[in-house]
Motif scaffolding. Structure first.
Motif, PDB file in Angstrom:
ATOM      1  N   TYR A  35      60.902 -28.436  51.499  1.00 31.59           N
ATOM      2  CA  TYR A  35      60.108 -28.670  50.492  1.00 31.59           C
ATOM      3  C   TYR A  35      60.776 -29.486  49.509  1.00 31.59           C
ATOM      4  O   TYR A  35      60.458 -30.369  49.026  1.00 31.59           O
ATOM      5  CB  TYR A  35      59.204 -28.013  50.005  1.00 31.59           C
ATOM      6  N   ALA A  36      62.083 -29.091  49.277  1.00 33.22           N
ATOM      7  CA  ALA A  36      63.011 -29.419  48.102  1.00 33.22           C
ATOM      8  C   ALA A  36      63.288 -31.023  48.411  1.00 33.22           C
ATOM      9  O   ALA A  36      63.510 -32.101  47.286  1.00 33.22           O
ATOM     10  CB  ALA A  36      64.094 -28.966  47.968  1.00 33.22           C
ATOM     11  N   PHE A  37      63.515 -31.627  49.330  1.00 35.18           N
ATOM     12  CA  PHE A  37      63.895 -33.305  49.708  1.00 35.18           C
ATOM     13  C   PHE A  37      62.850 -33.899  50.111  1.00 35.18           C
ATOM     14  O   PHE A  37      63.292 -35.080  50.849  1.00 35.18           O
ATOM     15  CB  PHE A  37      65.369 -32.797  50.421  1.00 35.18           C
ATOM     16  N   VAL A  38      61.843 -33.561  50.102  1.00 35.80           N
ATOM     17  CA  VAL A  38      60.541 -34.563  50.456  1.00 35.80           C
ATOM     18  C   VAL A  38      60.780 -36.033  49.943  1.00 35.80           C
ATOM     19  O   VAL A  38      60.878 -35.986  48.627  1.00 35.80           O
ATOM     20  CB  VAL A  38      59.192 -33.784  50.268  1.00 35.80           C
ATOM     21  N   GLY A  39      60.815 -36.970  50.651  1.00 32.61           N
ATOM     22  CA  GLY A  39      60.954 -38.476  49.849  1.00 32.61           C
ATOM     23  C   GLY A  39      62.319 -38.865  49.717  1.00 32.61           C
ATOM     24  O   GLY A  39      62.547 -39.665  49.087  1.00 32.61           O
ATOM     25  N   ARG A  40      63.189 -38.073  50.097  1.00 31.56           N
ATOM     26  CA  ARG A  40      64.532 -38.287  49.822  1.00 31.56           C
ATOM     27  C   ARG A  40      65.306 -38.296  51.246  1.00 31.56           C
ATOM     28  O   ARG A  40      65.203 -37.460  52.045  1.00 31.56           O
ATOM     29  CB  ARG A  40      65.194 -37.102  48.841  1.00 31.56           C
ATOM     30  N   VAL A  80      70.705 -19.309  44.770  1.00 31.06           N
ATOM     31  CA  VAL A  80      70.259 -20.320  45.732  1.00 31.06           C
ATOM     32  C   VAL A  80      69.833 -21.327  44.859  1.00 31.06           C
ATOM     33  O   VAL A  80      68.983 -21.041  44.142  1.00 31.06           O
ATOM     34  CB  VAL A  80      69.526 -19.810  46.769  1.00 31.06           C
ATOM     35  N   SER A  81      70.395 -22.573  45.003  1.00 29.49           N
ATOM     36  CA  SER A  81      69.959 -23.585  44.278  1.00 29.49           C
ATOM     37  C   SER A  81      69.819 -25.029  45.042  1.00 29.49           C
ATOM     38  O   SER A  81      70.615 -25.042  46.296  1.00 29.49           O
ATOM     39  CB  SER A  81      70.771 -24.008  43.025  1.00 29.49           C
ATOM     40  N   ASP A  82      69.074 -26.001  44.640  1.00 33.39           N
ATOM     41  CA  ASP A  82      68.764 -27.174  45.273  1.00 33.39           C
ATOM     42  C   ASP A  82      68.900 -28.009  44.231  1.00 33.39           C
ATOM     43  O   ASP A  82      68.607 -27.888  42.864  1.00 33.39           O
ATOM     44  CB  ASP A  82      68.007 -27.246  46.379  1.00 33.39           C
ATOM     45  N   ASP A  83      69.284 -29.547  44.480  1.00 32.92           N
ATOM     46  CA  ASP A  83      68.782 -30.569  43.571  1.00 32.92           C
ATOM     47  C   ASP A  83      67.779 -31.251  43.930  1.00 32.92           C
ATOM     48  O   ASP A  83      67.598 -32.527  43.887  1.00 32.92           O
ATOM     49  CB  ASP A  83      70.273 -31.419  43.667  1.00 32.92           C
ATOM     50  N   GLY A  84      66.773 -30.748  44.698  1.00 35.73           N
ATOM     51  CA  GLY A  84      65.505 -31.533  45.162  1.00 35.73           C
ATOM     52  C   GLY A  84      64.338 -31.817  44.023  1.00 35.73           C
ATOM     53  O   GLY A  84      64.689 -31.736  42.772  1.00 35.73           O
ATOM     54  N   VAL A  85      63.303 -31.804  44.291  1.00 36.02           N
ATOM     55  CA  VAL A  85      62.125 -31.987  43.545  1.00 36.02           C
ATOM     56  C   VAL A  85      61.527 -31.161  42.579  1.00 36.02           C
ATOM     57  O   VAL A  85      61.017 -31.299  41.880  1.00 36.02           O
ATOM     58  CB  VAL A  85      61.107 -32.683  44.569  1.00 36.02           C
TER      59      VAL A  85
END
Length: 162
Positions: free
Chosen positions: A76-81, A101-106
């Motif tokens: 889910y975090a990188f949808v459209g990327r 735990v981290s992400d640079d997503g949406v």
């Protein structure tokens, strides 16, 4: 989930299986398995783990929880990327274990919480709270900038056999 349990099974089945699980290595193995199975080449993972010996009663639910976080981020975090960055940190300091735990997503959707009540993540977190001492869990998200999950608990609780 199967990969997380497979990694644990391999560790415990070794001829000289330790009485405790190194949480840092266990989480690193889980993260690498999740990335191999689910991640696109453009998604990168930064792992920073240290030696953190814990009982299986603490390591197993922690591993399952981290597996859920990473799997959900990849879904889910990188949808459209076309690319993205995940980070896993596991350290022990002053008698406390910290896992991030981290992400640079949406980011999480508006009014969305994690873990969702009555879903697997919430059940695993409850199991961890029953087995570890002084568990603190925070999920933070900034729309369009990512999500950060922080899990902390007493290291001493994780070394006592149950």
């Amino acid at each position: 989930r199967i990969d997380a349990l497979t990694v644990l099974y391999r560790t415990l089945s070794a001829e000289n299986a330790p009485a405790e699980i190194d949480l840092g290595q266990y989480l690193s193995d889980i993260a690498n398995s999740v990335m191999q199975v689910s991640a696109a080449d453009s998604i990168k993972l930064d792992i920073e783990t240290g030696y953190c010996p814990l009982s299986i009663n603490i390591a197993m639910p922690t591993g399952l929880l981290i597996n859920e976080m990473l799997t959900n981020a990849l879904k889910y975090a990188f949808v459209g990327r076309s690319s993205g960055q995940l980070r896993l940190i596991c350290k022990q300091s002053d008698g406390r274990v910290t896992v991030i735990v981290s992400d640079d997503g949406v980011g999480l959707g508006e009014n969305q919480e994690w873990p969702s009540p009555r879903k697997l993540g919430a059940l695993v977190l409850q199991t961890l709270k029953e087995n570890a001492g002084n568990v603190v869990f925070r999920a933070e998200s900034i729309r369009g900038q990512g999500t950060w999950f922080t899990l902390m608990f007493d290291a001493a609780a994780g070394t006592k056999p149950n």
